[in-house]
Design a protein around this motif. Structure first.
Motif, PDB file in Angstrom:
ATOM      1  N   LEU A   1      -8.445   2.554   1.847  1.00 40.59           N
ATOM      2  CA  LEU A   1      -7.996   3.933   2.036  1.00 40.59           C
ATOM      3  C   LEU A   1      -6.530   4.144   1.690  1.00 40.59           C
ATOM      4  N   GLY A   2      -5.725   3.078   1.768  1.00 36.87           N
ATOM      5  CA  GLY A   2      -4.311   3.221   1.439  1.00 36.87           C
ATOM      6  C   GLY A   2      -3.376   2.833   2.567  1.00 36.87           C
ATOM      7  N   PHE A   3      -3.902   2.255   3.667  1.00 39.66           N
ATOM      8  CA  PHE A   3      -3.042   1.798   4.757  1.00 39.66           C
ATOM      9  C   PHE A   3      -2.331   0.517   4.362  1.00 39.66           C
ATOM     10  N   ALA A   4      -1.043   0.404   4.735  1.00 39.56           N
ATOM     11  CA  ALA A   4      -0.291  -0.826   4.478  1.00 39.56           C
ATOM     12  C   ALA A   4      -0.900  -1.969   5.276  1.00 39.56           C
ATOM     13  N   GLN A   5      -0.732  -3.196   4.788  1.00 35.83           N
ATOM     14  CA  GLN A   5      -1.393  -4.337   5.400  1.00 35.83           C
ATOM     15  C   GLN A   5      -0.982  -4.515   6.858  1.00 35.83           C
ATOM     16  N   GLU A   6       0.337  -4.360   7.180  1.00 38.23           N
ATOM     17  CA  GLU A   6       0.766  -4.562   8.561  1.00 38.23           C
ATOM     18  C   GLU A   6       0.184  -3.484   9.492  1.00 38.23           C
ATOM     19  N   ASP A   7       0.081  -2.246   8.991  1.00 37.22           N
ATOM     20  CA  ASP A   7      -0.513  -1.173   9.800  1.00 37.22           C
ATOM     21  C   ASP A   7      -2.018  -1.357   9.914  1.00 37.22           C
ATOM     22  N   LEU A   8      -2.615  -1.860   8.870  1.00 34.67           N
ATOM     23  CA  LEU A   8      -4.058  -2.128   8.903  1.00 34.67           C
ATOM     24  C   LEU A   8      -4.379  -3.185   9.953  1.00 34.67           C
ATOM     25  N   SER A   9      -3.535  -4.207  10.055  1.00 35.94           N
ATOM     26  CA  SER A   9      -3.740  -5.245  11.064  1.00 35.94           C
ATOM     27  C   SER A   9      -3.609  -4.665  12.466  1.00 35.94           C
TER      28      SER A   9
END
Length: 498
Positions: free
Chosen positions: A230-238
């Protein structure tokens, strides 16, 4: 290649002939009409065209897709079908002394009208449209497609207005709506198969002084994206995935209509949809059918509201619940209490940013302790258009742009990109969309502010101090990576002081 076309030559060839022979008139060489035809051009076809057009013809080879594009651009979508209908109308008027109003049902069943409506749907699908707008006015009937969040006029012949009633009736019949009822709004669904893919269309009618306006939402399986895409940054996705693993609590998504909240919610559900979880949703409307999930459609006319549905859902022993939208105190209160009794709940609110969602819940009448003890995270999001990969080009980074986004002028920055406009993106410079967002986890400091009924601006300041990226800062990250343009981010975000 692109075809160079003389408008005068188009008058020589009707839309029906152009469509039937898949040709495009180009211009004249002396008294000879030049036309573009897909290869190979056979002598027998040229002889036939000379008879049909009653003049000398010369042919030039051109790619079929270029000819198809030119026919749509210069004659309009469904032009041959509209010519057939116009000819039939003229013949009918000549053979009848009195002109009577078209019968809606008969007009809707006409094979040419059926074909015209199918062409409208097919063109929308091929253009990647998410919505079709059929808009009647006093002397015009507009068809518009929403592509990547922006409305574009679809090119149709002016004669489309004459067949407005038949087109609208055809759509209503396909959606199983009453064609006799023209004074009240109606909602329905159409399910068709287009180019081998199932297409689910949500239809809504609205009475206007000049006829019924219709908006059709196109839903396809290709729109169901994995959360990681979707476009979430990896750290925010975690961080987000860690919240989704918790046994209870509420995650609220906020943003205006069309900001992608539903897609994100369905991505949550898809990630959690395993045999170990009982998932129930309460939606208005159900946009996607998800296998393995119990989905319930709200129906206020019979008393099935979000609040009433939530009470019944609890008796079905769910682990995870999704509430389409929190609109009132009753729904908000039940949603919060459901989370406090050991359920993971997802829902949406209509606020402009994440911090405002907390104050919105308090404004609805919830007690601060209920909000602070149950809400896990608030996410505000928008969708921005992606720069077209086929025509992207570099552009300079100006000091004014840096200032607009609050970027240090001395900080190093790579080149920015924009789309020049090409055939792939239909001249817009954009193709596809991605999410920009702000994610506000409810930390102990944020809980304290909620308990004290602090205003949204203080909650946002504290969240930014703890590392939250605002919508505009999230947008700048996408700009600096060459994914979108500064103007696109500014278009969908409010002015920020942070």
């Amino acid at each position: 290649m692109s075809l160079t076309i003389d408008p005068e030559a188009i008058k020589e060839v009707s839309a029906r002939v152009a469509t039937h022979y898949h040709l495009m008139p180009l211009g004249y060489r002396g008294n000879v009409l030049r036309v573009a035809l897909p290869p190979p051009v056979e002598a027998s076809l040229l002889d036939e065209l000379r008879v049909v057009l009653r003049r000398d013809v010369s042919a030039e080879s051109a790619p079929p897709e270029e000819i198809e594009k030119a026919i749509k651009e210069h004659y309009g979508i469904g032009a041959a079908t509209l010519e057939t209908l116009a000819g039939r109308d003229a013949a009918s008027e000549e053979s009848s002394a009195a002109v009577v109003a078209d019968d809606d049902l008969e007009g809707a069943r006409d094979a040419s009208v059926v074909k015209l409506v199918n062409q409208i749907f097919l063109e929308a699908y091929q253009s990647r449209a998410t919505d079709i707008h059929l808009e009647p006015y006093a002397d015009e009937f507009h068809v518009r497609y929403r592509i990547d969040g922006i409305l574009y006029d679809a090119k149709f012949s002016d004669s489309l207005k004459r067949h407005q009633s038949a087109v609208i009736s055809r759509v209503k019949i396909m959606a199983d709506l009453s064609i006799a009822e023209k004074r009240l709004p109606q909602d329905g669904r159409i399910r068709v198969r287009v180019e081998g893919k199932d297409l689910d269309m949500r239809v809504s009618t609205l009475p206007t002084p000049f006829g019924e306006g219709i908006v059709i939402r196109l839903l396809t399986s290709r729109q169901l994206l994995d959360l990681r895409h979707l476009g979430f940054a990896q750290e925010d996705l975690s961080t987000l995935e860690s919240f989704l693993k918790l046994p209870h609590g509420v995650i609220f998504l906020t943003g205006p209509t069309g900001s992608g909240k539903t897609t994100t919610l369905y991505s949550f559900l898809s990630l959690l949809n395993t045999s170990e979880h009982k998932i129930i949703t309460m939606e208005d409307p159900i946009e996607y059918q998800l296998k393995g999930i119990t989905q319930v459609q709200v129906n206020p006319k019979i008393g099935l509201t979000f609040a009433a549905g939530l009470r019944s859902m609890l008796r079905h022993d769910p682990d995870i619940m999704m509430v389409g939208e929190v609109r009132d105190l009753e729904t908000a209160e039940i949603t919060i209490r459901v989370a406090l009794t050991g359920h993971l709940v997802f829902s949406t609110l209509h606020t402009n940013d994440a911090a405002s969602a907390a104050t919105r819940l308090l404004d609805l009448g919830l007690e601060p302790y209920l909000v602070s003890s149950s809400v896990l995270c608030l996410i505000a999001q928008r969708l921005v258009r992606l720069v077209c990969d086929s025509c992207r080009r570099e552009r300079p980074v100006t000091p004014e742009l840096r200032a607009e986004f609050g970027i240090d002028p001395a900080a190093p920055a790579g080149p920015l990109f924009e789309g020049k406009g090409c055939e792939a993106c239909k001249g817009t410079g954009f193709r596809g969309r991605t999410v920009i967002y702000e994610m506000l986890p409810i930390t102990n400091d944020i809980r304290a502010l909620v308990m004290s009924r602090a205003p949204a601006n203080l909650i946002q300041e504290k969240a930014v101090a703890q590392g939250m990226k605002t919508l505009r800062r999230s947008g700048w990250e996408k700009v600096s990576r060459g994914l979108t343009t500064p103007e696109e981010v500014l278009r969908v975000t409010l002015r920020e002081t942070a």
